[in-house]
Design an enzyme around this catalytic site. Structure first.
Site, PDB file in Angstrom:
ATOM      1  N   LYS A 172       1.266  -1.276   0.401  1.00 56.16           N
ATOM      2  CA  LYS A 172       0.142  -0.109  -0.309  1.00 56.16           C
ATOM      3  C   LYS A 172       0.989   1.057  -0.211  1.00 56.16           C
ATOM      4  O   LYS A 172       0.591   1.842  -0.987  1.00 56.16           O
ATOM      5  CB  LYS A 172      -0.355  -0.280   1.478  1.00 56.16           C
ATOM      6  CG  LYS A 172      -1.868   0.986   1.207  1.00 56.16           C
ATOM      7  CD  LYS A 172      -2.830   1.397   2.381  1.00 56.16           C
ATOM      8  CE  LYS A 172      -4.043  -0.118   2.190  1.00 56.16           C
ATOM      9  NZ  LYS A 172      -4.488  -0.828   3.772  1.00 56.16           N
ATOM     10  N   ARG A 213      -3.687   2.524   8.905  1.00 52.80           N
ATOM     11  CA  ARG A 213      -3.651   0.797   7.817  1.00 52.80           C
ATOM     12  C   ARG A 213      -2.512   0.667   8.424  1.00 52.80           C
ATOM     13  O   ARG A 213      -1.129   1.002   7.792  1.00 52.80           O
ATOM     14  CB  ARG A 213      -4.373   1.884   6.465  1.00 52.80           C
ATOM     15  CG  ARG A 213      -5.535   1.927   5.934  1.00 52.80           C
ATOM     16  CD  ARG A 213      -6.005   2.611   4.947  1.00 52.80           C
ATOM     17  NE  ARG A 213      -6.729   3.507   4.446  1.00 52.80           N
ATOM     18  CZ  ARG A 213      -7.845   3.096   3.773  1.00 52.80           C
ATOM     19  NH1 ARG A 213      -7.922   2.128   3.018  1.00 52.80           N
ATOM     20  NH2 ARG A 213      -8.876   3.761   3.643  1.00 52.80           N
ATOM     21  N   GLY A 234      -7.935  -7.845   4.760  1.00 50.44           N
ATOM     22  CA  GLY A 234      -9.130  -8.049   5.656  1.00 50.44           C
ATOM     23  C   GLY A 234      -8.360  -8.865   6.971  1.00 50.44           C
ATOM     24  O   GLY A 234      -8.638  -9.360   7.658  1.00 50.44           O
ATOM     25  N   MET A 284      -5.611  -7.616   8.557  1.00 50.60           N
ATOM     26  CA  MET A 284      -5.554  -6.071   9.467  1.00 50.60           C
ATOM     27  C   MET A 284      -5.359  -5.163  10.031  1.00 50.60           C
ATOM     28  O   MET A 284      -6.974  -5.329   9.583  1.00 50.60           O
ATOM     29  CB  MET A 284      -4.148  -6.113   9.378  1.00 50.60           C
ATOM     30  CG  MET A 284      -3.109  -7.455   9.620  1.00 50.60           C
ATOM     31  SD  MET A 284      -0.838  -7.263   9.654  1.00 50.60           S
ATOM     32  CE  MET A 284      -0.990  -6.281   7.764  1.00 50.60           C
ATOM     33  N   ARG A 286      -3.548  -1.664  -6.312  1.00 48.61           N
ATOM     34  CA  ARG A 286      -2.893  -3.148  -6.486  1.00 48.61           C
ATOM     35  C   ARG A 286      -2.977  -4.090  -7.739  1.00 48.61           C
ATOM     36  O   ARG A 286      -4.038  -4.066  -8.364  1.00 48.61           O
ATOM     37  CB  ARG A 286      -2.729  -3.866  -4.980  1.00 48.61           C
ATOM     38  CG  ARG A 286      -4.189  -4.017  -4.584  1.00 48.61           C
ATOM     39  CD  ARG A 286      -4.123  -5.046  -3.487  1.00 48.61           C
ATOM     40  NE  ARG A 286      -5.647  -5.338  -3.162  1.00 48.61           N
ATOM     41  CZ  ARG A 286      -5.551  -5.275  -1.822  1.00 48.61           C
ATOM     42  NH1 ARG A 286      -4.861  -5.116  -1.055  1.00 48.61           N
ATOM     43  NH2 ARG A 286      -7.132  -4.984  -2.485  1.00 48.61           N
ATOM     44  N   HIS A 329      -3.347 -48.380  -6.705  1.00 47.05           N
ATOM     45  CA  HIS A 329      -4.333 -48.092  -7.590  1.00 47.05           C
ATOM     46  C   HIS A 329      -5.171 -47.240  -8.013  1.00 47.05           C
ATOM     47  O   HIS A 329      -5.233 -46.807  -8.810  1.00 47.05           O
ATOM     48  CB  HIS A 329      -4.695 -49.577  -7.628  1.00 47.05           C
ATOM     49  CG  HIS A 329      -5.722 -50.443  -9.405  1.00 47.05           C
ATOM     50  ND1 HIS A 329      -6.869 -50.408  -8.696  1.00 47.05           N
ATOM     51  CD2 HIS A 329      -5.318 -50.443  -9.866  1.00 47.05           C
ATOM     52  CE1 HIS A 329      -7.532 -50.317 -10.167  1.00 47.05           C
ATOM     53  NE2 HIS A 329      -6.471 -51.435 -10.645  1.00 47.05           N
ATOM     54  N   ARG A 341       3.377 -47.397 -18.751  1.00 46.44           N
ATOM     55  CA  ARG A 341       3.931 -48.295 -18.229  1.00 46.44           C
ATOM     56  C   ARG A 341       3.056 -49.811 -18.753  1.00 46.44           C
ATOM     57  O   ARG A 341       1.401 -50.017 -18.581  1.00 46.44           O
ATOM     58  CB  ARG A 341       2.443 -48.123 -16.437  1.00 46.44           C
ATOM     59  CG  ARG A 341       3.724 -47.305 -15.931  1.00 46.44           C
ATOM     60  CD  ARG A 341       2.707 -46.714 -14.467  1.00 46.44           C
ATOM     61  NE  ARG A 341       2.007 -45.186 -15.631  1.00 46.44           N
ATOM     62  CZ  ARG A 341       1.774 -44.096 -15.140  1.00 46.44           C
ATOM     63  NH1 ARG A 341       2.016 -43.593 -13.929  1.00 46.44           N
ATOM     64  NH2 ARG A 341       0.888 -43.748 -16.358  1.00 46.44           N
ATOM     65  N   SER A 390      15.648 -42.069 -16.879  1.00 44.21           N
ATOM     66  CA  SER A 390      13.935 -41.019 -16.846  1.00 44.21           C
ATOM     67  C   SER A 390      14.027 -41.674 -15.613  1.00 44.21           C
ATOM     68  O   SER A 390      14.363 -42.466 -14.810  1.00 44.21           O
ATOM     69  CB  SER A 390      12.926 -42.316 -17.571  1.00 44.21           C
ATOM     70  OG  SER A 390      11.408 -41.262 -17.451  1.00 44.21           O
ATOM     71  N   GLY A 419      12.288 -41.678 -11.995  1.00 39.17           N
ATOM     72  CA  GLY A 419      11.198 -42.131 -11.152  1.00 39.17           C
ATOM     73  C   GLY A 419      11.271 -41.422  -9.557  1.00 39.17           C
ATOM     74  O   GLY A 419      11.898 -42.694  -8.838  1.00 39.17           O
ATOM     75  N   CYS A 468      10.078 -38.233 -14.959  1.00 42.13           N
ATOM     76  CA  CYS A 468       8.460 -39.594 -15.635  1.00 42.13           C
ATOM     77  C   CYS A 468       7.634 -40.050 -13.824  1.00 42.13           C
ATOM     78  O   CYS A 468       6.350 -39.889 -13.881  1.00 42.13           O
ATOM     79  CB  CYS A 468       8.193 -40.858 -16.369  1.00 42.13           C
ATOM     80  SG  CYS A 468       9.631 -41.925 -15.089  1.00 42.13           S
ATOM     81  N   TYR A 501      13.258 -33.714 -20.659  1.00 39.75           N
ATOM     82  CA  TYR A 501      11.634 -33.671 -20.531  1.00 39.75           C
ATOM     83  C   TYR A 501      11.284 -33.652 -19.908  1.00 39.75           C
ATOM     84  O   TYR A 501      11.730 -33.932 -18.613  1.00 39.75           O
ATOM     85  CB  TYR A 501      11.613 -34.662 -21.667  1.00 39.75           C
ATOM     86  CG  TYR A 501      11.316 -36.317 -21.575  1.00 39.75           C
ATOM     87  CD1 TYR A 501      10.585 -36.988 -20.766  1.00 39.75           C
ATOM     88  CD2 TYR A 501      12.189 -36.932 -21.861  1.00 39.75           C
ATOM     89  CE1 TYR A 501      10.501 -37.897 -20.459  1.00 39.75           C
ATOM     90  CE2 TYR A 501      12.703 -37.877 -21.784  1.00 39.75           C
ATOM     91  CZ  TYR A 501      12.422 -38.858 -21.310  1.00 39.75           C
ATOM     92  OH  TYR A 501      11.993 -39.866 -20.759  1.00 39.75           O
TER      93      TYR A 501
END
Lengths: 889, 889
Positions: free
Chosen positions: A32, A101, A110, A112, A345, A461, A567, A769, A771, A836, A856
């Site tokens: 502010k 303020r 809200g 303070m 703001r 699962h 998988r 990769s 895991g 992955c 990647y």
């Protein structure tokens, strides 16, 4: 006591087009204060005032006193303010009134305190009445001030004050506070002061300076209220930051019908449309809007009532937008037709609006494409991609589990997969609630709108399958008890029954009672435009974790550039396949095993063909069989008897097999490449399915790029042995088909030992990769499925900051990942690196992947857009050109 | 084709006091060739000859041909040998005959081939007959040569040759081969040649050069026989090493009654006594001793028959001992009263002998104390410390499991703990055979001589408890099935019943049928002398893993210098304690839990007092509760019902508790400090027990040095939170007792994440103890209990060299340990480092601990001497002054 800020000014003035501060000093002056200073310099009409630096907050809270240096600087600033306004603080004839303020560097809405009209007392109120020619206004201001002071500084409840106002209104038949006669307001002031004295044992301070110091102290103390502390904890704001205090000359929205106050956004924060948006209240002060005591009108009414002011507000909105280069959320006050800005703001916005605003601002040359990309928070994307619970709905929370698969759904409780299928066929919306799910529940999961389980973690699962299907899922909701006998589900103390409606938010893990309105996902032109920019920026590719042709297509639709993890075991969980798989598992010797595998071969080959087609021209990483074999076996007696019948095997034999496959810690048991080493015929079959499928597609001129991945490798020797099998089968198939398909052979890095010996492994593996699910489990020694009993406690009590299964633990697991990348590249410069695990869809983790220069990231289909955006933002952050920390909704 | 050894001589001659080689060239010339060269230079009577370097072996096996360079060098060496001996190779009048023998750098006894009397043919045999004046001798030589050539070069079976000799002996009524008339021997030679031609289709080569090349090729080829390859696999000898070939002029032990051949040790290899020890055969060639065709006489008979030769042999033994500074195992031949040494090598010896010899050689100033220590293989110590199966016993193997606790025992099968106790009370020797053991079996394990389980790994309950008691245990014998109903135990296909005798070797994991004679352990003066030297050498301390006062005493008896791991949970497995523990676990809230803990407090305090007393003056590391709580709960229904009664709780409640404590992967679940964080009252009780006990002992002037260890720490925050509790309780107790006991607070490093963030943890922890069991499990992602289904296959097929739970995996786990040591010391220079996993008792792992400069190793009581010795040897190896690779039995 020493003053740690002895060299730095503590107070920063602004007014008459000049300011000590600027928007660059947000940390010191709060949002502010910095905004007020910047607006002043910009020539925006802002009431003059000064800001006490936030650094003083902690000092005050530590000392419980103000350093003398502050007293001197504050008095000097006050004198400047008196000079600027031409009024005197405590001057009876021409009183200077101020607002006090809070304002921290990070917005805590809200949280303070605010005090208006400070400086009024029994004398100055008369001066204000005389000056304004409006005694009702002056006494209204005084009444409000005493009330706020009582609540904020003396920490009294609001209720006694509100009751007194209510009483007075009834007595005088006044509809609004401001309609009360002056005498009544005067009486209220007296009764307010009496209330303060009675409740606090102290008198309301008449001296303006005493009022001021009390208010400043109260603002600082408000930093440590329970709700402020909780808010900071939730939003990860450091406690040491502190709040600044803004002391600003009052302007009055309550001076009559040509006055007023309001809040306006420079663009619509909900849709993103480039028109002024907000609310306005005539003849009122700010807290009337905030408190909800009166209902404000849409900002458009201001155009009718005061067209000039409206135009000026629009103009200021544009000016501030151009200056701050973003949507502004402005507080303003109109004093007798004159517009003042009290705060500006960055405007919060919805996901949809974020995209539109960013795109249109690029069109307006306000920001660059890079900035537009950097500004979209990943959470905005999530809002766009999944159905959401309408934020306006009142909800009845039942329990919270793990946010296993995002999106929201409402449906009736069903307890079995068959029931789910039956009712779904009748067109009913159902949610499958199970203790945990197993492969046999698959058709029920397909039929249900969402899945809720009492057991299991983020890789259970239920969670994995639901994510694959893009269906909401809450897993491991510990206090849910499913009783199939009584057909009831207990949520802690509450009991619901079959057919009862529940609503589930898979993005937060919360489950609610009843049916709720959902907001459907929608993708518009702005989404596609912005994502195209993101794609141009990112060096990291984004792949999808897809086990089925359907997933592969879904991934492509979301912009995936290949499959990072297929998988193969999930291909075995269905009907005939499961039976053949089980036949393989219970086989007593290699020939019997090979016979069963021969049945699986055409099925796998078919799947791979379809997946290769769906991903034509893109790489497809296929992981060889990974889970322990017992995962494929029946869990209960009925199923077991059925299986014995289906396979024509004695029940006792099956029982013995299940018994022999039992493991104390299956996570660390016979799985991954260990299976392939003990049963080399399994990888041989899988390799054959892969290369035959690849040849079939390639023979029809399709571009196939298989990448075969050996799972759970701990040492280079395991990799070497398994890759020999794969290479040999590849050569066989290529010879048979008279065709060669280029392919890569690599491994999953999911054990610490693989990371530690990555240099050796990279001598033979062409890609890694990561895991990171399993790598996190082993590095932490933490079973994801079992962590529900203590991980929430850990996060709650701050032992860990974030669930390491959600966001990669950079200090521990990340250190291993980085080590593996460095070691791997040291022996193979062109080693292909990807991730992955679940982290491949998490923005913070993706940022880490960029720092270690991965090629990647790969994630579930519905996370692909999030990953594309996050990868672009990570690249921008790495270049250091655009600050993406701004991206929040 | 290129010859990789073009620059190096391929052939090394020796003879007449001069040699091209020396004992330093063992790798090139093999042990035998190097020994012959060295003995020649020393002036020992050795027949002259030459050695073909072992480097040629691989070349020959690759090319299947000899490089021309070898032909030239061999011919030159042969000419030198002819000159030295004054005989001619193939010279009919004065034939040079040679032996051709293999000889690798590492001894592979009986694994490879030998041919004697090479150079004989139908012509030269007559020359030899004329020269020796002994046609029977000449033809006997020829007969032997043809036979050996047939077997070794033509790869024919021995049987047809043996049958022919047998036939001839019977026909001529001859007791020994050498008693056959010349004509009969001549006939045998002819029939041998016919046999060769018939079986191989090739004629026996008459040309000596052709004989020689054939023999050399056969020796090289013998490197790759199945048994040689297997032997190398088992003894970890690289395949590329290759064998050398020794070609030596023949001397004859079969020239009559003043000739002979034998083997002698310079000291008794069984007792270590410093007298000549060996066997001798009159009028015989070397293979008569080896083949067992005739029974040799003790070496003492030589003293009677040829006292001069005996004295010379003694003298040579002393000379060679002085020269090689170790016991010698010598092959010799006496040719008509003249002694020739054919080979000398380091003498193998028993454990007991190893100690005596080493000590006495120090007394004789032959070696230093350091060398003496370096020479004792840890396996020698094991022989001394545990009962052993008498190596002379014929054994009937039933099965093999994990070698869970060393030592051997015979006993009758019992199937329950109660039965074990009952029969043991009657004085019977019993072995407890269980599917797996649980805390309820403890009294049965105390009563039994040994324990055998079908399930569980090296850290299973049975294994840990047995090691603690120093009782033999074989765990996880996969093909053992226990049937309590029929009171039988199946070992694969064989069935034994209750009361049947079995014998179990916990050092190898093998189980035998029947009762067997055992050799009792014995510790003599040599043991104590040598261990005292070892203790002087090692910088690393050796502590004991002890959970009870009895273990602590046992550790002290074996020389432990403190406790490295006191597992408090093992204190809870007994009678009342177990009940109180269970009460604590099923408690519904904190007050109920604290009530149960209050019952445990005095019991723990009592244990700690006794342990502190047993270890006065030495540090005691106490690990706070570590295992998952479900380990303490009943496993079957009967027990559960009993518990419900004992605790006066509803059965349903107990069932629910057990259900709620179930974990998918308990290894990675709610255990270690996670328990202490969720239930802070547990570490608080334990800390109180520790410090109250410490104060009690300290108050009576005892020196107490408690080291409190927080288990399973993954992050410094966990450590900080738990250590706060411990410190607070310590201060409380010290205040109450008006006494302060210094203590350390540290953690177990058993998770990769702890190792990776060791710098942060060491900022707060005063010591690290590496729990390498769990660290191996998590780094490898390998559950020890479940690894039985693939780890043996891994070791067998060479995927890993050694069981990583036996010997620390230096490339992976060791890398983490080193990283943790380095990181830890980087933030706390005086960080105390130790190891308390099983590896703390494994010599190779202890050597690694020395390289990372640990302060101590800790192991089970009966491994303490092994660790003391290994730590000393590791220190010597690190200094590089003494080569401990020599230490083998």
């Amino acid at each position: 006591m020493s003053d740690p800020y002895a060299q730095q000014p503590l107070v920063y003035s602004f007014g008459q087009g000049r300011a000590d501060g600027s928007s660059a000093m947000k940390e010191l002056l709060g949002g502010k204060g910095a905004g007020l200073a910047e607006m002043t310099t910009l020539g925006i009409p802002v009431p003059p005032g000064f800001t006490i630096a936030s650094t003083l907050c902690q000092t005050y809270l530590d000392l419980n006193a103000f350093p003398p240096r502050l007293t001197r600087q504050l008095e000097a600033a006050l004198q400047r303010l008196e000079a600027t306004t031409g009024r005197g603080f405590g001057n009876v004839a021409n009183p200077l009134l101020v607002s006090v303020r809070s304002g921290a560097a990070v917005s805590m809405p809200g949280m303070m305190e605010t005090i208006l009209n400070l400086g009024l007392n029994d004398q100055t109120v008369e001066g204000l009445a005389a000056l304004s020619g409006n005694p009702a206004f002056a006494w209204d201001c005084y009444r409000r001030f005493v009330q706020m002071y009582g609540v904020v500084v003396f920490e009294l409840p609001r209720t006694p004050f509100d009751l007194l106002v209510e009483e007075a209104r009834v007595a005088h038949g006044a509809a609004r506070d401001i309609d009360l006669p002056v005498a009544a307001i005067k009486a209220l002031v007296a009764r307010f002061k009496a209330t303060i004295a009675e409740h606090s044992g102290r008198a309301f301070p008449e001296a303006p300076m005493e009022q001021l110091w009390g208010a400043v102290a109260a603002v600082f103390q408000s930093w440590n209220t329970r709700r402020a502390i909780d808010y900071r904890r939730i939003h990860d704001i450091p406690d040491t930051m502190g709040t600044a205090v803004n002391i600003v000359a009052m302007v009055y929205g309550n001076l009559g019908e040509t006055s007023g106050t309001g809040v306006a956004f420079s663009r619509n924060p909900s849709t993103g449309e480039a028109t002024l948006y907000g609310e306005f209240l005539c003849n009122a002060q700010g807290e009337d809007v905030v408190s909800g005591a009166r209902t404000p009108q849409p900002i458009e009414t201001l155009r009718d009532v005061m067209p000039g002011v409206y135009q000026e507000l629009e103009r200021m909105g544009r000016t501030l937008e151009r200056h701050f280069r973003d949507v502004q959320d402005m507080e303003f006050t109109i004093e007798e037709g004159r517009l003042y800005m009290l705060q500006t703001r960055r405007g919060q916005r919805s996901g949809q609006a974020a995209f539109r605003i960013a795109c249109e601002m690029v069109g307006e040359d306000l920001i660059s494409e890079e900035e537009a990309v950097a500004r979209i928070p990943p959470s905005a994307l999530e809002q766009l991609l999944h159905p959401m619970i309408d934020p306006g709905e009142a909800l009845d929370r039942l329990t919270t589990g793990l946010p296993a698969s995002p999106g929201a759904a409402s449906g009736q409780i069903v307890l079995t997969a068959d029931d789910a299928e039956l009712r779904a066929r009748r067109g009913e919306a159902v949610i499958l609630v199970r203790r945990e799910t197993s492969p046999e529940d698959f058709h029920g999961m397909v039929a249900a709108k969402a899945v809720l389980t009492a057991r299991g973690g983020m890789t259970s699962h239920a969670a994995v399958v639901a994510r694959g299907m893009g269906k909401p899922c809450v897993a491991g909701a510990q206090d849910v008890t499913v009783d199939e006998h009584t057909q009831t589900v207990r949520f802690g103390d509450r009991e619901l029954k079959l057919g009862d409606w529940i609503t589930l938010d898979g993005s937060t893990g919360v489950v609610y009672a009843g049916q709720t309105r959902l907001l459907a996902p929608q993708l518009d032109q702005y989404y596609y435009t912005l994502m195209a920019w993101a794609d141009k920026i990112r060096p990291m590719k984004v792949r999808v974790n897809a086990d089925t042709p359907a997933d592969a297509h879904r991934g492509r639709d979301h912009g995936a550039e290949g499959i990072g993890l297929c998988r193969t075991e999930h291909m075995f969980f269905d009907g005939d396949r499961l039976l053949a798989m089980r036949e393989m598992i219970v086989a007593e010797d290699r020939p019997a095993r090979e016979k069963a595998l021969a049945k699986l071969l055409p099925m796998q080959r078919g799947d791979f063909e379809a997946i290769f087609r769906a991903m034509e021209g893109y790489p497809v990483t296929i992981r060889l069989l990974d889970p322990p074999l017992h995962e494929f076996l029946p869990k209960d007696e009925t199923e077991l008897v059925q299986l014995a019948e289906d396979l024509g095997r004695p029940l006792e034999h099956l029982r013995a097999v299940i018994e022999s496959l039992h493991e104390s810690n299956p996570m660390l048991g016979l799985r991954g490449c260990r299976l392939g080493i003990v049963y080399p015929e399994i990888p041989a079959m899988q390799a054959r399915a892969i290369f035959e499928a690849a040849c079939t597609v390639a023979a029809r001129k399709g571009r196939v790029m298989p990448e075969v991945m050996i799972p759970l490798v701990a040492s280079v020797v395991e990799f070497r042995r398994q890759s020999l099998i794969v290479r040999q089968v590849a050569e066989e198939v290529f010879r048979e088909r008279q065709l060669t398909v280029p392919y890569l052979l690599g491994t999953m890095i999911e054990l610490p030992r693989a990371a530690l010996t990555a240099d050796e492994i990279a001598r033979e593996a062409q890609f890694f990769s990561f895991g990171t699910n399993d790598l996190t489990q082993t590095t932490y020694g933490l079973s994801r499925d079992d962590s529900g009993r203590f991980l929430p406690h850990y996060i709650e009590t701050g032992i860990i900051d974030q669930d390491p299964f959600q966001t990669l633990d950079i200090a521990g697991v990340g250190k291993l990942v980085k080590m593996a990348c460095d070691l791997g590249r040291s022996t193979r410069a062109d080693l292909k690196l990807g991730i992955c695990g679940e982290h491949g869809g998490d923005p913070a983790s993706i940022a880490f992947c960029e720092t270690v220069r991965m090629n990647y990231v790969s994630c579930s289909p519905f996370r692909v857009p999030v990953a594309r955006l996050a990868a672009a933002q990570a690249a921008l952050a790495a270049r250091g050109t655009v600050d993406r920390t701004k991206a929040t909704v």
